[in-house]
Enzyme design. Structure first.
Site, short mmCIF file in Angstrom:
data_model
loop_
_atom_site.label_atom_id
_atom_site.label_comp_id
_atom_site.label_asym_id
_atom_site.label_seq_id
_atom_site.Cartn_x
_atom_site.Cartn_y
_atom_site.Cartn_z
N GLY A 91 -0.69 4.38 -4.52
CA GLY A 91 0.62 4.56 -4.77
C GLY A 91 1.26 2.95 -5.43
O GLY A 91 2.28 2.95 -6.15
N SER A 92 0.48 1.89 -4.85
CA SER A 92 1.14 0.80 -5.53
C SER A 92 0.51 0.75 -7.09
O SER A 92 1.36 0.10 -7.74
CB SER A 92 0.45 -0.43 -4.82
N CYS B 264 0.94 -1.04 0.13
CA CYS B 264 -0.09 0.15 -0.06
C CYS B 264 0.80 1.20 0.17
O CYS B 264 1.48 1.62 0.92
CB CYS B 264 -0.88 -0.13 1.04
N GLY B 265 0.96 2.01 -1.14
CA GLY B 265 1.80 3.12 -1.21
C GLY B 265 1.62 4.27 -0.72
O GLY B 265 2.12 4.98 0.18
N HIS B 266 0.12 4.50 -0.40
CA HIS B 266 -0.37 5.73 0.32
C HIS B 266 0.03 5.38 1.96
O HIS B 266 0.51 6.46 2.70
CB HIS B 266 -1.96 5.91 0.12
N ASP C 249 -10.27 3.78 -3.64
CA ASP C 249 -9.18 4.58 -2.90
C ASP C 249 -9.11 5.99 -3.45
O ASP C 249 -9.44 6.48 -4.41
CB ASP C 249 -7.56 3.92 -3.79
O1 2PC Z 1 -1.91 3.68 -2.17
C1 2PC Z 1 -1.86 2.41 -2.50
O2 2PC Z 1 -1.03 1.65 -2.97
C2 2PC Z 1 -3.30 1.78 -1.94
N1 2PC Z 1 -4.25 2.68 -1.42
C3 2PC Z 1 -5.48 1.94 -1.04
C4 2PC Z 1 -5.37 0.62 -1.75
C5 2PC Z 1 -3.80 0.46 -2.37
#
Ligand code: 2PC
Length: 374
Positions: free
Chosen positions: A294-295, A126-128, A289
């Site tokens: 981010g991912s 999870c990037g965020h 989201d």
């Molecule tokens: O930022 C990210 O990768 C995600 N934020 C919620 C689901 C994945």
């Protein structure tokens, strides 16, 4: 004048603790859970951080579990904590969380490890959350000696090691935060998928720490910027279910990570441009989201690099269709990951604190571990 005086008196009483004199906690069952959290958001996507979950730490320490094994253990034995904090009434349909794990094999070589929580379970990346946890790690003392102007924070995520680079002014962390993710790659391109209710579409599948299907919303007769969110959710979810049935994913290291997390609908602007490209990520059980994901940005950059649409160190902007928040992404170096040609992608964005909370559970509460409905 009377109203102002009354408000001043009430404020003074609250200040003196008149309402909750000495009570840090609401009344709750002696054996009920008490959970302290640090609340943040990144581009509008919430992150409810659980700095310590004793059962998880005990399992990590005693069992010497890897983070992937710990993720299975927590899902099997502590899922009531996820439900209590992510589902209503303490959470909501868009809530997202992270359990911080320190020590043990799970966090080996890192300042912290993280288990990511969402409405339907546990994710791999999870990037965020990484952007927010980078700030949290500095401000809550998980890095012994932060350095100015920027500190590297080593995290272990279920998908592997991720390094965040966090501004530090000597007293507190700042923004923008950036991170280098695990090797990202194009798992499949131009895949014809038959989607019930939508007919044949062509999707790409990218890996940015977790797998997503990507296609332009236009292929589904929608516009990522102007269509109703409900219509985008329904269409993206139909694509996710169709891809799951028609394409088998392979992950070079672990079958635990070989799952399709969701579908990201885009504006189709995959060729390099200085202008932002807009997307919406529908993941897990129709969860949306609020950030650019981010991912997902990591995987989109890997796909665009694979297709020759961008070069190394060319920065692109990614805009969330739900909040308009922006992340940037760029491929910084080539890598190999199993049989895949991969790239290391740098994502940047801004994370902010929104508060801290203490949640309690009353054993007698029939909804004590939350409820979830769509
Ligand atoms: O930022 C990210 O990768 C995600 N934020 C919620 C689901 C994945």
């Amino acid at each position: 004048m009377a109203a102002a005086a009354a408000m001043a008196a009430a404020a003074a009483e609250a200040e003196a603790g008149g309402v909750c004199a000495g009570r840090r906690l609401p009344p709750h069952s002696p054996s009920g859970l008490v959970l302290q959290t640090v609340e943040m958001h990144t581009g509008g996507e919430p992150l409810r951080i659980i700095p310590r979950l004793e059962a998880a730490e005990a399992a990590a320490e005693s069992g010497g579990l890897s983070l992937l094994s710990l993720r299975r253990e927590v899902a099997a034995t502590q899922d009531h904590v996820r439900r209590a904090l992510v589902h209503e009434p303490r959470g909501h349909a868009g809530m997202y969380g992270a359990v911080v794990v320190r020590g043990g094999a799970a966090a080996a070589g890192a300042h912290l490890a993280a288990l990511f929580l969402h409405g339907a379970g546990y994710s791999a990346m999870c990037g965020h959350a990484v952007l927010a946890l980078g700030r949290f790690a500095l401000d809550y003392g998980l890095v012994a000696e932060p350095s100015r102007p920027e500190t590297a924070v080593r995290l272990r995520c279920p998908c592997g090691p991720v390094t965040a680079f966090v501004p530090w002014d000597g007293r507190r962390s700042g923004n923008p935060v950036r991170f280098h993710s695990v090797p990202a790659f194009a798992a499949a391109t131009d895949l014809a998928i038959d989607v019930p209710g939508h007919g044949k579409v062509v999707v790409d599948i990218g890996y940015g720490g977790t797998f997503y299907a990507f296609l332009s919303a236009e292929q589904l007769g929608l516009d990522v910027c102007s269509s109703k969110t409900r219509d985008l959710i329904n269409a993206a979810s139909a694509v996710t279910e169709a891809v799951k049935k028609q394409f088998k994913l392979h992950h070079p290291e672990s079958e635990d990570l070989a799952f399709l997390y969701g579908t990201i609908l885009t504006d189709g602007k995959d060729a390099f441009s200085e202008e932002p490209t807009t997307n919406i990520c529908v993941f897990a059980d129709e969860q949306v989201d609020r950030s650019p994901t981010g991912s997902g940005v990591t995987a989109r950059i890997a796909l665009q690099y694979h297709k020759g649409l961008i070069q190394l160190n060319q920065t692109r902007k990614f805009r969330s269709s739900t909040t308009g928040s922006l992340f940037t992404g760029k491929a910084v170096k080539e890598a190999e990951f199993g049989d895949y040609n991969a790239v290391i992608v740098e994502v940047s964005g801004e994370a902010f604190y929104t508060g801290t909370a203490i949640f309690t559970v009353e054993e007698e509460d029939p909804l004590k571990y939350g409820f979830f409905f769509k």
